[in-house]
Design a protein around this motif. Structure first.
Motif, PDB file in Angstrom:
ATOM      1  N   ARG A 102      -4.296  18.412  -7.596  1.00 22.47           N
ATOM      2  CA  ARG A 102      -5.659  17.885  -7.646  1.00 22.47           C
ATOM      3  C   ARG A 102      -5.733  16.772  -6.621  1.00 22.47           C
ATOM      4  O   ARG A 102      -5.012  15.779  -6.714  1.00 22.47           O
ATOM      5  N   ARG A 116     -18.007  11.258 -14.665  1.00 21.92           N
ATOM      6  CA  ARG A 116     -16.749  10.648 -15.128  1.00 21.92           C
ATOM      7  C   ARG A 116     -15.861  11.640 -15.857  1.00 21.92           C
ATOM      8  O   ARG A 116     -14.641  11.470 -15.907  1.00 21.92           O
ATOM      9  N   ARG A 117     -16.469  12.672 -16.425  1.00 20.49           N
ATOM     10  CA  ARG A 117     -15.693  13.657 -17.184  1.00 20.49           C
ATOM     11  C   ARG A 117     -15.151  14.787 -16.311  1.00 20.49           C
ATOM     12  O   ARG A 117     -14.315  15.570 -16.757  1.00 20.49           O
ATOM     13  N   PRO A 142     -13.038  14.943 -13.658  1.00 21.03           N
ATOM     14  CA  PRO A 142     -11.589  15.032 -13.437  1.00 21.03           C
ATOM     15  C   PRO A 142     -10.835  15.569 -14.645  1.00 21.03           C
ATOM     16  O   PRO A 142      -9.890  16.353 -14.497  1.00 21.03           O
ATOM     17  N   GLN A 143     -11.248  15.188 -15.869  1.00 17.07           N
ATOM     18  CA  GLN A 143     -10.595  15.705 -17.065  1.00 17.07           C
ATOM     19  C   GLN A 143     -10.856  17.201 -17.211  1.00 17.07           C
ATOM     20  O   GLN A 143      -9.958  17.970 -17.582  1.00 17.07           O
ATOM     21  N   LEU A 144     -12.090  17.595 -16.910  1.00 20.02           N
ATOM     22  CA  LEU A 144     -12.441  19.016 -16.966  1.00 20.02           C
ATOM     23  C   LEU A 144     -11.573  19.821 -16.000  1.00 20.02           C
ATOM     24  O   LEU A 144     -11.056  20.876 -16.344  1.00 20.02           O
ATOM     25  N   ALA A 185      -8.623  18.964 -14.821  1.00 18.84           N
ATOM     26  CA  ALA A 185      -7.228  18.940 -15.275  1.00 18.84           C
ATOM     27  C   ALA A 185      -6.993  19.946 -16.394  1.00 18.84           C
ATOM     28  O   ALA A 185      -5.962  20.633 -16.425  1.00 18.84           O
ATOM     29  N   ARG A 186      -7.954  20.060 -17.323  1.00 24.55           N
ATOM     30  CA  ARG A 186      -7.791  21.028 -18.416  1.00 24.55           C
ATOM     31  C   ARG A 186      -7.806  22.458 -17.885  1.00 24.55           C
ATOM     32  O   ARG A 186      -7.024  23.300 -18.324  1.00 24.55           O
ATOM     33  N   GLN A 188      -6.914  23.376 -14.912  1.00 27.03           N
ATOM     34  CA  GLN A 188      -5.659  23.578 -14.194  1.00 27.03           C
ATOM     35  C   GLN A 188      -4.500  23.822 -15.150  1.00 27.03           C
ATOM     36  O   GLN A 188      -3.552  24.528 -14.816  1.00 27.03           O
ATOM     37  N   ASP A 218     -11.438   7.982 -13.636  1.00 22.89           N
ATOM     38  CA  ASP A 218     -10.634   8.594 -14.684  1.00 22.89           C
ATOM     39  C   ASP A 218      -9.262   7.930 -14.771  1.00 22.89           C
ATOM     40  O   ASP A 218      -8.553   7.835 -13.759  1.00 22.89           O
ATOM     41  N   GLY A 254      -6.578   9.005 -15.890  1.00 15.70           N
ATOM     42  CA  GLY A 254      -5.474   9.937 -15.633  1.00 15.70           C
ATOM     43  C   GLY A 254      -5.254  10.216 -14.168  1.00 15.70           C
ATOM     44  O   GLY A 254      -4.313  10.935 -13.807  1.00 15.70           O
ATOM     45  N   LEU A 255      -6.086   9.655 -13.301  1.00 15.94           N
ATOM     46  CA  LEU A 255      -5.972   9.889 -11.865  1.00 15.94           C
ATOM     47  C   LEU A 255      -4.833   9.058 -11.282  1.00 15.94           C
ATOM     48  O   LEU A 255      -4.670   7.880 -11.615  1.00 15.94           O
TER      49      LEU A 255
END
Length: 382
Positions: A26, A292-293, A295-297, A299-300, A302, A321, A323-324
């Motif tokens: 990512r 804002r959501r 990057p999480q989307l 990652a999930r 992926q 995010d 988690g970045l």
């Protein structure tokens, strides 16, 4: 484990005189306007355009305006344009290596291959120009990558590159596909509904159900998504909205907002395919909380497919995010000698701010601020 591009090297490509960077599963590209974010993505798209069905002459033709439009303005005596990618997995990051260099051929007067190389786990499978090329220079007007009868030893590589997808969906084109009639795999969405319709019905319905569930967070009134055709055979995306009438009300793509269409296209693109996905400013037309959501989307998604996603952005919300990682952010900096590209982690001041608790977006985006931008406020002052 899914293949991805682990390293990219560019020479004299558009804004970039020289680039040599690692790419993560990512990756976020940030930089000032006109620094080359789109051109960075286009270098990866170019590799896809070299695969069967495209080719060197086509890729440098109408889509890009010719060799002179592609060559970096900062190029010196060494004017060859070159792209090199390393492809692998987290466990084996250097499984494949493909390099192509090209320039205008003096006698043929068209773009021609200066060098083309393929390696698999360090073993050389192709080295051009070869003896046949030297005896017949016209062969150099094509890469081996684009020829099915020539890429047999590295067909897996060619298939991977052909799986690259780019998306910058323009809602107006989805609503009025006649503007791009006849174009296939239109990266701006002119054939988006046709691509959805071409998906097997079972797969399509499952995807639309997942997308509707995700969209309901941003558009709570949306209760159902489906695809249908009109009497003329044109496909339409129908959304059923909760309404004062018990059955609700249906709207097609012409009534859906820009943000809804862009988010829908983004979600479909993430689910549609396994090769690298290139996204251009996915934050456009979307509410900050939705952005804002994302990057999480990603990652999930992926986590299920392993698909590589490379994103250009100006958005601090997208980079907020927690988690970045700094390794996932590439910083582009324009100069008179071409744009530089470096991982955000390479800047000590950025590392220190992030280690001190500052969100990555707040730490990085000030480095993309145009010089003298405050002077814009003086426009029409007199």
């Amino acid at each position: 484990m899914a293949l991805r591009i682990t390293h990219l090297r560019l020479v004299n490509w558009r804004n970039f005189r020289s680039v040599d960077v690692d790419l993560q599963a990512r990756t976020f590209l940030i930089g000032p306007n006109a620094s080359g974010k789109s051109n960075f993505l286009d270098a990866i798209r170019f590799l896809r355009d070299l695969t069967p069905g495209g080719g060197l002459q086509w890729a440098l033709g109408d889509p890009r305006g010719g060799l002179s439009a592609v060559r970096c303005l900062a190029a010196r005596q060494q004017s060859d344009v070159g792209i090199r990618v390393t492809i692998g997995t987290d466990d084996e990051p250097t499984l494949w290596d493909y390099e192509v260099q090209f320039n205008r051929h003096r006698s043929l007067k068209v773009p021609a291959v200066v060098a083309e190389r393929v390696r698999k786990q360090g073993e050389v499978l192709l080295e051009r120009p070869n003896a046949e090329d030297r005896s017949d220079p016209e062969r150099l007007t094509q890469t081996y990558l684009e020829q099915v009868n020539a890429n047999r030893e590295f067909r897996e590589l060619a298939q991977f590159l052909s799986s690259i997808r780019y998306l910058h969906l323009v809602p107006q084109l989805v609503r009025d596909p006649d503007r791009s009639a006849g174009r296939k795999d239109d990266p701006y969405g002119g054939d988006f509904l046709e691509r959805v319709a071409a998906t097997p019905k079972g797969v399509r319905d499952r995807r639309l159900a997942r997308i509707q569930k995700a969209l309901a967070v941003a558009v709570p009134q949306l209760k159902q998504l489906e695809l249908d055709s009109d009497p003329g055979g044109r496909w339409h995306l129908l959304g059923r909205y909760e309404h004062w009438r018990p059955a609700g009300a249906k709207q097609n793509e012409r009534q859906l907002s820009d943000g809804t269409l862009r988010l829908l296209g983004l979600l479909w693109a993430i689910l549609d395919g396994e090769g690298p996905l290139l996204l251009e400013e996915p934050e456009l037309s979307l509410h900050a909380e939705v952005v804002r959501r994302l990057p999480q989307l990603m990652a999930r998604a992926q986590g299920k497919s392993g698909r590589q996603i490379i994103v250009s952005t100006h958005s601090p919300d997208l980079l907020s995010d927690p988690g970045l990682a700094l390794d996932e952010v590439l910083l582009l900096g324009p100069s008179s000698e071409g744009t530089t590209v470096e991982p955000a982690r390479s800047r000590r001041e950025i590392r220190e701010l992030v280690e001190g608790g500052m969100p990555i977006g707040e730490a990085v985006l000030p480095h993309t601020r145009p010089r003298n931008v405050d002077q814009l406020s003086l426009f029409a002052a007199k």
